[in-house]
Enzyme design. Sequence first.
Site, PDB file in Angstrom:
ATOM      1  CB  THR A  60      36.600  33.203  74.244  1.00  0.00           C
ATOM      2  OG1 THR A  60      35.837  32.032  73.935  1.00  0.00           O
ATOM      3  CG2 THR A  60      35.656  34.388  74.374  1.00  0.00           C
ATOM      4  N   PRO A  61      38.819  35.447  72.370  1.00  0.00           N
ATOM      5  CG  PRO A  61      38.993  36.452  70.262  1.00  0.00           C
ATOM      6  CD  PRO A  61      38.245  35.385  71.018  1.00  0.00           C
ATOM      7  CB  CYS A  62      38.987  38.543  76.692  1.00  0.00           C
ATOM      8  SG  CYS A  62      40.144  37.493  77.587  1.00  0.00           S
ATOM      9  CG  HIS A  63      44.124  38.234  73.106  1.00  0.00           C
ATOM     10  ND1 HIS A  63      43.430  37.036  73.007  1.00  0.00           N
ATOM     11  CD2 HIS A  63      44.647  38.469  71.867  1.00  0.00           C
ATOM     12  CE1 HIS A  63      43.545  36.572  71.767  1.00  0.00           C
ATOM     13  NE2 HIS A  63      44.275  37.416  71.068  1.00  0.00           N
TER      14      HIS A  63
END
Length: 240
Positions: free
Chosen positions: A208-211
């Site tokens: 889950t690419p919060c980056h």
Amino acid sequence: MTTAYTTDDDRWAAIERRDRAADGAFFCGVRTTGVYCRPSCAGRPLRRNVAFHDTREAARAAGLRACLRCRPDEPIETLRYGLGETPLGLALAATSETGLALLILGDDQAAMVEDLAARFPRARLVEDGASVAPALAALSSAIDDGGRASLPLDERGSDLQRAVWKALRDIPAGTTASYAQVARAIGRPEAVRAVAQACGANPVAVLTPCHRVVRSDGGLSGYRWGVARKKALLDREAAA
């Protein structure tokens, strides 16, 4: 990895180390207080005051009542967890019967297991590397090439948080979005601060690419697993 708690010595040792893996395997009755507890209960009874019971029913038949601190009558969920190395360092994954519940990066194994225990205070934690191997492999693959994983998720959060996490997974690798853009994507343009908080609470690193969420000026802002990791992820995806 599983452990049998068949002898009183084994059971007392589990109580002394507050072994979350023992929860549900037996119950600890304390004569002086008249309660029965999970083995992981924070209470510290004396050995001479403790009796062991195989079931809740047996503990109640002995005249004991449920401890209000550890609530042994509440359902016990089992989370299987394991640690492994990735291209960005150590990772811990934990899965339930529903799916991947936690995937975090870190530098200290003990601290990461403590984080897991704090996030799921009522769960029975069982170290089981084989069960989480697919999640750790998916994480390493996503770090290497930015690809998506199709693992089932056991997401626990508010409706807004889950909406944000879904929107994050829609951001293509190699691109970024601002917090304001994510807020608009979920139909809550006024909720920029809440979006940032949901990114900070993301329980599934990289997959889950919060980056991929940055400030409106393009700045990296924060990242719960370290800004250096965030930059490394974005640089890898930009170069792919």
